[in-house]
Design an enzyme around this catalytic site. Structure first.
Site, mmCIF file in Angstrom:
data_model
loop_
_atom_site.group_PDB
_atom_site.id
_atom_site.type_symbol
_atom_site.label_atom_id
_atom_site.label_comp_id
_atom_site.label_asym_id
_atom_site.label_seq_id
_atom_site.Cartn_x
_atom_site.Cartn_y
_atom_site.Cartn_z
ATOM 1 N N TRP A 11 -20.731 111.141 85.861
ATOM 2 C CA TRP A 11 -20.927 109.823 85.245
ATOM 3 C C TRP A 11 -22.414 109.470 85.161
ATOM 4 O O TRP A 11 -22.866 108.923 84.164
ATOM 5 C CB TRP A 11 -20.117 108.786 85.998
ATOM 6 C CG TRP A 11 -20.006 107.408 85.388
ATOM 7 C CD1 TRP A 11 -19.980 106.236 86.083
ATOM 8 C CD2 TRP A 11 -19.866 107.026 83.999
ATOM 9 N NE1 TRP A 11 -19.834 105.167 85.225
ATOM 10 C CE2 TRP A 11 -19.763 105.630 83.934
ATOM 11 C CE3 TRP A 11 -19.823 107.748 82.804
ATOM 12 C CZ2 TRP A 11 -19.626 104.923 82.738
ATOM 13 C CZ3 TRP A 11 -19.695 107.041 81.599
ATOM 14 C CH2 TRP A 11 -19.594 105.659 81.570
ATOM 15 N N LYS A 103 -17.108 103.371 91.940
ATOM 16 C CA LYS A 103 -15.736 102.876 92.072
ATOM 17 C C LYS A 103 -15.184 103.333 93.412
ATOM 18 O O LYS A 103 -14.414 104.298 93.487
ATOM 19 C CB LYS A 103 -14.870 103.403 90.929
ATOM 20 C CG LYS A 103 -15.278 102.871 89.544
ATOM 21 C CD LYS A 103 -14.441 103.483 88.443
ATOM 22 C CE LYS A 103 -14.809 102.944 87.075
ATOM 23 N NZ LYS A 103 -14.107 103.654 85.983
ATOM 24 N N GLY A 134 -14.611 100.116 84.066
ATOM 25 C CA GLY A 134 -13.595 100.040 83.023
ATOM 26 C C GLY A 134 -13.047 101.435 82.744
ATOM 27 O O GLY A 134 -13.305 102.374 83.496
ATOM 28 N N LYS A 189 -7.902 100.935 91.885
ATOM 29 C CA LYS A 189 -7.082 101.643 90.883
ATOM 30 C C LYS A 189 -7.063 103.150 91.144
ATOM 31 O O LYS A 189 -6.122 103.846 90.759
ATOM 32 C CB LYS A 189 -7.511 101.301 89.453
ATOM 33 C CG LYS A 189 -8.924 101.723 89.059
ATOM 34 C CD LYS A 189 -9.015 103.109 88.489
ATOM 35 C CE LYS A 189 -10.444 103.613 88.526
ATOM 36 N NZ LYS A 189 -10.597 105.024 88.146
ATOM 37 N N ASP A 242 -8.474 100.312 83.160
ATOM 38 C CA ASP A 242 -8.824 101.552 83.851
ATOM 39 C C ASP A 242 -7.593 102.196 84.497
ATOM 40 O O ASP A 242 -7.462 103.421 84.568
ATOM 41 C CB ASP A 242 -9.884 101.238 84.919
ATOM 42 C CG ASP A 242 -10.732 102.445 85.253
ATOM 43 O OD1 ASP A 242 -10.478 103.524 84.695
ATOM 44 O OD2 ASP A 242 -11.649 102.308 86.080
HETATM 45 N N1 LIG Z 1 -16.784 110.605 86.303
HETATM 46 C C1 LIG Z 1 -16.337 109.520 85.709
HETATM 47 O O1 LIG Z 1 -15.676 109.586 84.662
HETATM 48 C C2 LIG Z 1 -16.645 108.167 86.287
HETATM 49 C C3 LIG Z 1 -16.491 107.062 85.462
HETATM 50 C C4 LIG Z 1 -16.773 105.803 85.972
HETATM 51 C C5 LIG Z 1 -17.196 105.664 87.282
HETATM 52 N N2 LIG Z 1 -17.331 106.753 88.080
HETATM 53 C C6 LIG Z 1 -17.810 106.527 89.451
HETATM 54 O O2 LIG Z 1 -19.183 106.926 89.519
HETATM 55 C C7 LIG Z 1 -19.477 107.389 90.849
HETATM 56 C C8 LIG Z 1 -20.081 108.789 90.737
HETATM 57 O O3 LIG Z 1 -19.071 109.609 90.182
HETATM 58 P P1 LIG Z 1 -19.344 110.967 89.438
HETATM 59 O O4 LIG Z 1 -18.122 111.219 88.656
HETATM 60 O O5 LIG Z 1 -20.648 110.975 88.725
HETATM 61 O O6 LIG Z 1 -19.394 111.945 90.705
HETATM 62 P P2 LIG Z 1 -19.736 113.499 90.755
HETATM 63 O O7 LIG Z 1 -18.959 114.078 91.855
HETATM 64 O O8 LIG Z 1 -19.621 114.097 89.410
HETATM 65 O O9 LIG Z 1 -21.302 113.500 91.132
HETATM 66 C C9 LIG Z 1 -21.764 112.953 92.323
HETATM 67 C C10 LIG Z 1 -23.281 112.966 92.359
HETATM 68 O O10 LIG Z 1 -23.681 112.516 93.659
HETATM 69 C C11 LIG Z 1 -24.475 113.540 94.251
HETATM 70 N N3 LIG Z 1 -24.283 113.532 95.690
HETATM 71 C C12 LIG Z 1 -23.282 114.118 96.402
HETATM 72 N N4 LIG Z 1 -23.478 113.916 97.718
HETATM 73 C C13 LIG Z 1 -24.615 113.173 97.826
HETATM 74 C C14 LIG Z 1 -25.353 112.668 98.913
HETATM 75 N N5 LIG Z 1 -24.955 112.845 100.176
HETATM 76 N N6 LIG Z 1 -26.464 111.959 98.657
HETATM 77 C C15 LIG Z 1 -26.870 111.743 97.387
HETATM 78 N N7 LIG Z 1 -26.234 112.219 96.308
HETATM 79 C C16 LIG Z 1 -25.117 112.932 96.539
HETATM 80 C C17 LIG Z 1 -24.070 114.839 93.589
HETATM 81 O O11 LIG Z 1 -25.065 115.817 93.725
HETATM 82 C C18 LIG Z 1 -23.902 114.350 92.163
HETATM 83 O O12 LIG Z 1 -25.148 114.214 91.521
HETATM 84 C C19 LIG Z 1 -18.135 107.361 91.607
HETATM 85 O O13 LIG Z 1 -18.059 106.189 92.355
HETATM 86 C C20 LIG Z 1 -17.094 107.366 90.496
HETATM 87 O O14 LIG Z 1 -15.895 106.739 90.902
HETATM 88 C C21 LIG Z 1 -17.080 108.016 87.596
#
Ligand SMILES: NC(=O)c1ccc[n+]([C@@H]2O[C@H](COP(=O)([O-])OP(=O)(O)OC[C@H]3O[C@@H](n4cnc5c(N)ncnc54)[C@H](O)[C@@H]3O)[C@@H](O)[C@H]2O)c1
Length: 330
Positions: A11, A103, A134, A189, A242
């Site tokens: 994300w 989230k 969302g 959610k 969502d």
């Molecule tokens: N992927 C989606 O479609 C989406 C959409 C909306 C919201 N989100 C929310 O966004 C947030 C991030 O999700 P994502 O999908 O990008 O996750 P992801 O697993 O794809 O990426 C996580 C990121 O955090 C980093 N990370 C892991 N451990 C870490 C640490 N100890 N310290 C610092 N960085 C660290 C990873 O290297 C990576 O860059 C979550 O809360 C998720 O619920 C995701």
């Protein structure tokens, strides 16, 4: 605007592309040095968002100090790591808007990111905090498919600034003042998405899915209102919107984790092979603890926790859910 993004995952990287396409200067921070170097050299995030070119003008870095001097600082790391990341950051330029995309609920404190920011950043002005949530499955947004989401801040000016800065023809943002509601809707959610996945894994059919989403929404509203959120938020984009997406999308990680458990794998087996975070697993425990603390009934969340952490089989949990004392629909 200068936009700094903490977290170059699925994300965070997508949001960097969105911000770049909106004309902003973007700095994308990744904590893993090798991963950051790979992304910076290849201009593709093969690990978290394969198939999308990252323009040269997006600066990919491990230097967190480059994120301090920005107009909007975006939080896009997993909920359980946010405190540590913010602690490492220390301070933020006064007036910088803090935009959370997270989230999840922190397990040990039962807090969402607005409270963690307040505790870890000094000085911290709650008026600069905003949360965006969302139906935003990252690869769909990255490829330009249309969606809508909510931006909430207690400061209407900050909410409108974020709304204007990141809205795009395929990404329509609505503003809200309900920070608590949007944060808890996005987190809770994910727990229902795990249950939806278990339904899919056990091949329970579409009636079961419809019933689960509806009763799941009731749980979101019941717990979310108790925690201070507004009912209309839970029936809005960050809640019902969502919930529908995450309970049905093949790309929803939480749903996929649930599906594999529904087919018979254990949580440890599923998590062992996962690169990306499934926030719902950690949030499920926190949601159950919050519900117990506030004496709110959350039978689906309880059932998910029993399966994830108490070795109850999904079939047994389902049977217990269905055979509770009969009651009026609320
Ligand atoms: N992927 C989606 O479609 C989406 C959409 C909306 C919201 N989100 C929310 O966004 C947030 C991030 O999700 P994502 O999908 O990008 O996750 P992801 O697993 O794809 O990426 C996580 C990121 O955090 C980093 N990370 C892991 N451990 C870490 C640490 N100890 N310290 C610092 N960085 C660290 C990873 O290297 C990576 O860059 C979550 O809360 C998720 O619920 C995701």
């Amino acid at each position: 605007m200068r936009v700094g993004i903490l977290g170059a995952g699925n994300w965070g990287t997508t949001f960097a592309l969105l911000a770049h396409r909106a004309g902003h200067d973007v700095v994308l921070w990744e904590y893993d040095a090798e991963q950051a170097a790979r992304v910076a050299a290849s201009r593709e995030n093969v690990k978290f968002l394969p198939g999308y070119r990252i323009p040269e003008s997006i600066l990919v870095t491990t230097d967190v100090t480059l994120i301090r001097d920005v107009d909007v600082m975006v939080l896009a790391v997993p909920a359980q790591t946010c405190r540590q990341v913010l602690h490492g950051l220390g301070s933020v330029r006064p007036g910088t808007i803090l935009l959370s995309l997270v989230k999840g609920i922190e397990q040990k404190s039962l807090d969402c990111m607005s409270r963690i920011c307040k505790q870890e950043l000094s000085p911290f002005d709650p008026e600069v905090f905003a949360v965006l949530s969302g139906p935003t499955i990252a690869p769909e947004v990255a490829s330009g498919l249309p969606t809508s989401a909510t931006v909430a801040s207690t400061n209407a000016v900050a909410a409108k600034e974020v709304q204007a800065a990141f809205s795009a023809p395929h990404f329509r943002l609505y503003s809200s003042d309900d920070v608590v509601g949007v944060e808890f809707a996005g987190a809770l959610k994910n727990v229902i998405a795990l249950a939806a996945g278990m339904c899919d894994g056990m091949k329970l059919g579409f009636n079961a899915k419809g019933a689960l989403v509806t009763r799941g929404l009731t749980e979101l509203i019941r717990l979310g209102e108790t925690l201070g959120g507004k009912r209309q938020t839970f029936t809005g984009l960050s809640g019902l919107g969502d919930l529908v997406t995450t309970c049905s999308s093949p790309q929803s990680r939480n749903r996929v984790v649930g599906e594999r458990i529904g087919r018979g794998e254990t949580l440890d087996q599923v998590l062992a092979g996962m690169v990306m975070v499934a926030e719902g697993v950690w949030t499920a425990r926190a949601a159950r603890d919050l519900a117990q603390k506030h004496q709110v009934s959350v039978p689906i969340t309880d059932a998910v926790c029993d399966v994830l952490f108490e070795q109850k089989s999904p079939r047994e949990a389902l049977s217990e859910l269905m055979q509770r004392a009969l009651k009026a629909e609320d």
